[in-house]
Scaffold this motif. Structure first.
Motif, mmCIF file in Angstrom:
data_model
loop_
_atom_site.group_PDB
_atom_site.id
_atom_site.type_symbol
_atom_site.label_atom_id
_atom_site.label_comp_id
_atom_site.label_asym_id
_atom_site.label_seq_id
_atom_site.Cartn_x
_atom_site.Cartn_y
_atom_site.Cartn_z
ATOM 1 N N ARG A 83 -0.507 10.249 14.375
ATOM 2 C CA ARG A 83 0.897 10.387 14.733
ATOM 3 C C ARG A 83 1.695 10.145 13.458
ATOM 4 N NH1 ARG A 83 4.793 6.632 18.544
ATOM 5 N NH2 ARG A 83 6.525 8.101 18.634
ATOM 6 N N VAL A 84 2.652 11.018 13.176
ATOM 7 C CA VAL A 84 3.374 10.964 11.910
ATOM 8 C C VAL A 84 4.841 10.633 12.172
ATOM 9 C CG1 VAL A 84 3.846 12.142 9.747
ATOM 10 C CG2 VAL A 84 1.838 12.797 11.104
ATOM 11 N N ARG A 85 5.294 9.556 11.576
ATOM 12 C CA ARG A 85 6.711 9.188 11.663
ATOM 13 C C ARG A 85 7.373 9.540 10.342
ATOM 14 N NH1 ARG A 85 4.347 4.345 14.292
ATOM 15 N NH2 ARG A 85 4.818 4.463 16.516
ATOM 16 N N LEU A 86 8.369 10.401 10.400
ATOM 17 C CA LEU A 86 9.056 10.883 9.201
ATOM 18 C C LEU A 86 10.490 10.350 9.177
ATOM 19 C CD1 LEU A 86 7.933 14.622 9.391
ATOM 20 C CD2 LEU A 86 6.955 12.839 7.950
ATOM 21 N N ARG A 87 10.882 9.820 8.043
ATOM 22 C CA ARG A 87 12.240 9.315 7.875
ATOM 23 C C ARG A 87 12.765 9.711 6.504
ATOM 24 N NH1 ARG A 87 11.245 8.770 12.421
ATOM 25 N NH2 ARG A 87 11.688 7.003 13.818
ATOM 26 N N SER A 88 14.089 9.794 6.376
ATOM 27 C CA SER A 88 14.699 10.173 5.107
ATOM 28 C C SER A 88 16.107 9.614 5.024
ATOM 29 C CB SER A 88 14.737 11.697 4.979
ATOM 30 O OG SER A 88 15.276 12.096 3.733
ATOM 31 N N LYS A 89 16.553 9.350 3.813
ATOM 32 C CA LYS A 89 17.912 8.857 3.622
ATOM 33 C C LYS A 89 18.928 9.999 3.563
ATOM 34 C CE LYS A 89 16.375 4.656 1.264
ATOM 35 N NZ LYS A 89 16.247 3.934 -0.027
ATOM 36 N N VAL A 140 12.974 4.703 -2.857
ATOM 37 C CA VAL A 140 12.378 5.555 -1.823
ATOM 38 C C VAL A 140 13.457 6.403 -1.175
ATOM 39 C CG1 VAL A 140 11.222 5.604 0.422
ATOM 40 C CG2 VAL A 140 10.418 4.050 -1.369
ATOM 41 N N GLU A 141 13.254 7.720 -1.140
ATOM 42 C CA GLU A 141 14.213 8.667 -0.560
ATOM 43 C C GLU A 141 13.757 9.151 0.804
ATOM 44 O OE1 GLU A 141 17.036 11.050 0.582
ATOM 45 O OE2 GLU A 141 17.263 9.870 -1.249
ATOM 46 N N SER A 142 12.524 9.621 0.899
ATOM 47 C CA SER A 142 11.961 10.133 2.150
ATOM 48 C C SER A 142 10.531 9.623 2.263
ATOM 49 C CB SER A 142 11.969 11.665 2.183
ATOM 50 O OG SER A 142 13.285 12.168 2.059
ATOM 51 N N TRP A 143 10.089 9.386 3.503
ATOM 52 C CA TRP A 143 8.760 8.811 3.646
ATOM 53 C C TRP A 143 8.087 9.219 4.956
ATOM 54 C CZ3 TRP A 143 13.357 6.314 4.022
ATOM 55 C CH2 TRP A 143 13.640 5.581 5.175
ATOM 56 N N ALA A 144 6.760 9.083 4.945
ATOM 57 C CA ALA A 144 5.946 9.360 6.125
ATOM 58 C C ALA A 144 5.033 8.173 6.383
ATOM 59 C CB ALA A 144 5.108 10.624 5.919
ATOM 60 N N ILE A 145 4.928 7.808 7.643
ATOM 61 C CA ILE A 145 3.978 6.784 8.065
ATOM 62 C C ILE A 145 2.964 7.466 8.966
ATOM 63 C CG2 ILE A 145 3.645 4.623 9.319
ATOM 64 C CD1 ILE A 145 6.477 3.842 8.488
ATOM 65 N N PHE A 146 1.717 7.496 8.534
ATOM 66 C CA PHE A 146 0.645 8.146 9.280
ATOM 67 C C PHE A 146 -0.110 7.080 10.081
ATOM 68 C CE2 PHE A 146 1.413 10.727 5.498
ATOM 69 C CZ PHE A 146 1.550 11.993 6.044
ATOM 70 N N ASN A 151 0.801 -1.228 0.000
ATOM 71 C CA ASN A 151 0.000 0.000 0.000
ATOM 72 C C ASN A 151 0.833 1.276 0.000
ATOM 73 O OD1 ASN A 151 -3.070 -0.857 0.489
ATOM 74 N ND2 ASN A 151 -1.740 -2.242 1.655
ATOM 75 N N LEU A 152 2.137 1.149 -0.139
ATOM 76 C CA LEU A 152 3.008 2.315 -0.131
ATOM 77 C C LEU A 152 2.827 3.125 -1.411
ATOM 78 C CD1 LEU A 152 5.304 3.561 1.657
ATOM 79 C CD2 LEU A 152 6.909 2.414 0.129
ATOM 80 N N GLU A 153 2.598 4.415 -1.227
ATOM 81 C CA GLU A 153 2.495 5.338 -2.364
ATOM 82 C C GLU A 153 3.853 6.011 -2.557
ATOM 83 O OE1 GLU A 153 0.201 9.539 -3.493
ATOM 84 O OE2 GLU A 153 -0.506 8.319 -1.805
ATOM 85 N N VAL A 154 4.409 5.922 -3.755
ATOM 86 C CA VAL A 154 5.735 6.482 -4.035
ATOM 87 C C VAL A 154 5.660 7.344 -5.285
ATOM 88 C CG1 VAL A 154 8.188 5.984 -4.366
ATOM 89 C CG2 VAL A 154 6.746 4.339 -3.140
ATOM 90 N N ASP A 155 6.112 8.603 -5.173
ATOM 91 C CA ASP A 155 6.082 9.448 -6.367
ATOM 92 C C ASP A 155 7.359 9.247 -7.194
ATOM 93 O OD1 ASP A 155 8.166 10.997 -5.318
ATOM 94 O OD2 ASP A 155 6.989 12.838 -5.163
ATOM 95 N N ARG A 156 7.456 9.931 -8.306
ATOM 96 C CA ARG A 156 8.555 9.698 -9.245
ATOM 97 C C ARG A 156 9.915 10.107 -8.706
ATOM 98 N NH1 ARG A 156 9.834 14.323 -12.304
ATOM 99 N NH2 ARG A 156 8.543 16.148 -11.831
ATOM 100 N N ASN A 157 9.932 10.940 -7.644
ATOM 101 C CA ASN A 157 11.210 11.374 -7.062
ATOM 102 C C ASN A 157 11.617 10.569 -5.830
ATOM 103 O OD1 ASN A 157 11.681 13.530 -8.913
ATOM 104 N ND2 ASN A 157 10.090 14.717 -7.840
ATOM 105 N N GLY A 158 10.731 9.692 -5.379
ATOM 106 C CA GLY A 158 11.079 8.869 -4.223
ATOM 107 C C GLY A 158 10.473 9.309 -2.910
ATOM 108 N N ALA A 159 9.498 10.221 -2.944
ATOM 109 C CA ALA A 159 8.761 10.586 -1.736
ATOM 110 C C ALA A 159 7.641 9.567 -1.547
ATOM 111 C CB ALA A 159 8.177 11.987 -1.863
#
Length: 315
Positions: free
Chosen positions: A262-268, A247-253, A206-214
């Motif tokens: 609660r939002v968990r934000l991570r990035s490479k 995947v470069e950066s992501w959010a888990i809601f 179910n992960l949504e990933v855009d063309r830049n890796g967000a």
């Protein structure tokens, strides 16, 4: 006199010391808190040293908290580890003591405490506590070394994250000289319940990933019920999206019982803590947390992540 010496002098001056850490503890929160408790108990056996906060069942293998009456705060030294801001401190009695010390490695944007030591260059609060003990000549016990090593391993992602420095490795090496089963710690931290394994499959599907890796994924109350996991247990999948190469950066809601998130934000590599600050949060440049009131705010946060990644890639 160094800040570490100042902290040691305060520890020597008080008979009762109560140690706090942040809510929803991770291995570093518990490792630094309980590790410091063990160091002080080992070196000053006549002092009453207590650790407070809600026990986290998934980390019960590390340590357990003490029961502390309000009366014990009178004339006590209070130390808070691994907690950037006051609202995140587990147990709001932290300000009931006689003197307050803050020891942390997050950006010091909420300056609290009578004595503060914040080292944003450290990989973890557990690294700072170990450094404190080594610099001031305090003896470590096997139990303290186990807790602190676990905290460092947890916050460095087993020494994979950018915050891991040569000093981190040196300190971990010194802790490894003590008698504890480091392989058992690695196995424990690398394993997870079958329910979490199935939830990881849901995240990939179910992960949504855009063309830049967000990327983003939402875990609703219904999803958590379906997979029989608690909100706290979803922390185990926070790094899952990052295993995908694009995947470069992501959010888990993660939906809360009141409908907020609660939002968990991570990035490479792309800095995302500035985004967290806009949404009642904060943290490290590549690992932060925030809060969202509704799905509409989730969309705004994801759009900001997309823009940050696109800007970093010059698009």
């Amino acid at each position: 006199m160094s800040v570490f010496q100042d902290i040691l002098e305060k520890i020597k001056a008080y008979d009762t010391i109560i140690i706090h850490r942040h809510q929803r503890p991770d291995p570093d929160a518990l490792g630094s808190q309980a590790g410091l408790r063990e160091i002080i108990r080992h070196n000053f056996p006549d002092k009453k040293v207590l650790a407070v906060g809600v026990d986290e069942p998934s980390l019960a293998w590390m340590t357990e908290m003490d029961q502390v009456a309000d009366s014990l705060y009178e004339g006590a030294l209070v130390i808070v580890t691994d907690t950037a801001n006051r609202p995140r401190i587990d147990d709001d009695r932290y300000d009931m003591g006689d003197f307050l010390i803050k020891i942390d490695h997050h950006p010091n944007e909420d300056v609290y405490g009578d004595l503060v030591h914040v080292d944003t260059g450290a990989s973890s609060a557990s690294e700072i506590i170990t450094d404190f003990a080594l610099e001031t000549g305090l003896c470590l016990s096997d139990q303290a070394a186990r807790l602190l090593y676990t905290g460092i391993v947890g916050d460095t992602g087993r020494f994979l994250y950018p915050a891991t420095t040569s000093k981190t490795m040196e300190i971990a090496s010194q802790l490894r000289q003590y008698a504890f089963d480091f392989a058992a710690i690695s196995r424990q931290m690398d394993s997870f319940p079958f329910e979490i394994a199935k939830l990881q499959g849901y995240v990939f599907d179910n992960l949504e990933v855009d063309r830049n890796g967000a990327a983003r994924v939402t875990l609703t109350q219904e999803v958590m019920k379906q997979f029989q996991v608690t909100e706290a247990e979803t922390a185990a999948i926070v790094g899952t999206p990052g295993k995908i190469d694009r995947v470069e950066s992501w959010a888990i809601f993660v939906e809360q019982s009141d409908g907020s998130y609660r939002v968990r934000l991570r990035s490479k590599t792309v800095i995302i803590n500035e985004i967290a600050k806009k949404h009642d949060g904060g943290g490290h440049p590549l690992a932060s947390g925030a809060n969202s009131s509704a799905l509409a705010e989730n969309d705004i946060i994801y759009q900001e992540i997309q823009e940050a990644v696109a800007h970093a890639k010059g698009k």
